[in-house]
Design an enzyme around this catalytic site. Structure first.
Site, short mmCIF file in Angstrom:
data_model
loop_
_atom_site.label_atom_id
_atom_site.label_comp_id
_atom_site.label_asym_id
_atom_site.label_seq_id
_atom_site.Cartn_x
_atom_site.Cartn_y
_atom_site.Cartn_z
N TYR A 1 -10.29 -10.01 -7.02
CA TYR A 1 -9.15 -9.90 -8.10
C TYR A 1 -9.51 -11.27 -9.04
CZ TYR A 1 -6.74 -6.32 -5.46
OH TYR A 1 -6.43 -5.25 -4.87
N LYS B 1 -1.65 -2.68 7.93
CA LYS B 1 -2.80 -2.46 8.84
C LYS B 1 -3.12 -3.19 10.03
CE LYS B 1 -6.10 -0.86 5.08
NZ LYS B 1 -7.56 -1.02 4.49
N HIS C 1 -3.62 -9.60 3.24
CA HIS C 1 -5.06 -9.45 3.47
C HIS C 1 -5.31 -10.32 4.48
CE1 HIS C 1 -6.38 -7.91 -0.75
NE2 HIS C 1 -6.05 -6.74 0.01
N ARG D 1 -1.15 -1.56 -6.70
CA ARG D 1 -1.15 -2.53 -6.11
C ARG D 1 -2.38 -3.33 -6.73
NH1 ARG D 1 -1.39 -4.51 -0.45
NH2 ARG D 1 -3.20 -4.91 0.39
N HIS E 1 -3.04 3.55 -5.89
CA HIS E 1 -3.68 2.19 -5.23
C HIS E 1 -3.73 1.20 -6.59
CE1 HIS E 1 -4.60 0.17 -1.73
NE2 HIS E 1 -5.74 -0.43 -2.33
N ARG F 1 0.79 -1.23 -0.08
CA ARG F 1 -0.13 0.07 -0.04
C ARG F 1 0.99 1.36 0.03
NH1 ARG F 1 -1.85 -3.44 3.90
NH2 ARG F 1 -4.18 -4.62 3.50
#
Length: 296
Positions: free
Chosen positions: A274, A169, A265, A242, A239, A147
């Site tokens: 995706y 995150k 993730h 990514r 983004h 990110r």
């Protein structure tokens, strides 16, 4: 106002314990302040709000023609806020758990095609410090899938040959990898451009022209400037690099569990979006190339 005290505590928690980006913190603050104004205007007590009171707030949001995605984000912000208040024993209830999140319109992630990436990567002038930096930014983002909020916080000490340690995150640490092209661009930048830009003896990898740490907004500006020099006409964002990373890996046969791990993730369902992109791409390729896919 005591409500603001709660908000400040929550934002402090998100920044220093959950490692949320400045952009995310800004969104949370804006969402919650809007709600606190509603509380104040109606003389409600923030810790004693009822379901019917929340419905009035939702009506105001709907009257403002907020999109489903915006409403979902605001509700998520407020659920998290009250969850924090409960955890700290300020209240015993979370009224927002009673509110259903509106269904979001499913949007497939936008990505660059291979030819667009090649054009994008050819733009930076690698004979200049800023050009070397810009080229390294593009190559590292695409090679690692990290990110932008992770990239701007990478320090020199986080780099180990073709591996880069990032803090994702929820303050979760992971190792990202880069290939030969990104490694070559990064080596050039570190040996030359970085030395010229680092007037403040910074520990951060990517610096602005004054030697300070680059921001996510700064990278957006850099990409906008580069895009304006290409023939690419689509609406873009950092983004997308990514998204391109994940989409291209799946197109080339990488399994989804590996892509999930590389992206950092938590949930496989987040990565699964995706697969829809690659399915659509395969469908497009099939109908364009198979000699008997369509009647002439």
């Amino acid at each position: 106002m005591i409500c603001i005290k709660y908000l400040e505590e929550y934002l402090h928690y998100l920044k220093y314990e959950r490692n949320y980006s400045d952009d995310t913190l800004s969104s949370y603050e804006k969402d919650i302040l809007e709600y606190l104004e509603f509380i104040d205007d109606n003389d409600y007590h923030i810790l004693k709000v009822r379901y019917n009171d929340i419905k009035k707030f939702l009506k105001i949001l709907n009257d403002k023609k907020n999109k489903a995605t915006t409403l979902a984000r605001k509700l998520s912000s407020l659920r998290g806020f009250y969850k924090f208040l409960m955890r700290n024993n300020y209240t015993s209830t979370n009224p927002f758990t009673l509110i259903k999140t509106p269904k979001k319109e499913k949007k497939l992630p936008r990505f660059f095609y291979y030819n667009e990436l090649e054009e994008l990567l050819s733009i930076p002038d690698i004979t200049t410090p800023l050009g070397q930096r810009d080229k390294a930014i593009l190559e590292v983002l695409y090679a690692s899938g990290m990110r932008v909020s992770e990239l701007v916080n990478v320090k020199i000490s986080d780099i180990n040959d073709e591996e880069i340690k990032v803090l994702g995150k929820g303050a979760k640490e992971r190792i990202t990898r880069i290939g030969e092209y990104a490694k070559e661009a990064l080596d050039l930048y570190l040996k030359d451009g970085y030395q010229s830009l680092n007037s403040q003896n910074s520990n951060y990898l990517f610096l602005n022209k004054n030697g300070g740490k680059l921001t996510t907004r700064g990278i957006r500006y850099i990409l906008d400037r580069i895009i304006n020099k290409t023939s690419i006409s689509k609406k873009i964002s950092p983004h997308m690099l990514r998204h391109s990373f994940a989409t291209h890996l799946l197109n080339e046969g990488c399994d989804i569990l590996s892509v999930q791990e590389l992206l950092g993730h938590e949930s496989l369902s987040t990565t699964a979006i995706y697969t829809h992109v690659t399915t659509d791409r395969l469908k497009e390729v099939y109908y364009k190339t198979h000699p008997r896919a369509k009647i002439k």
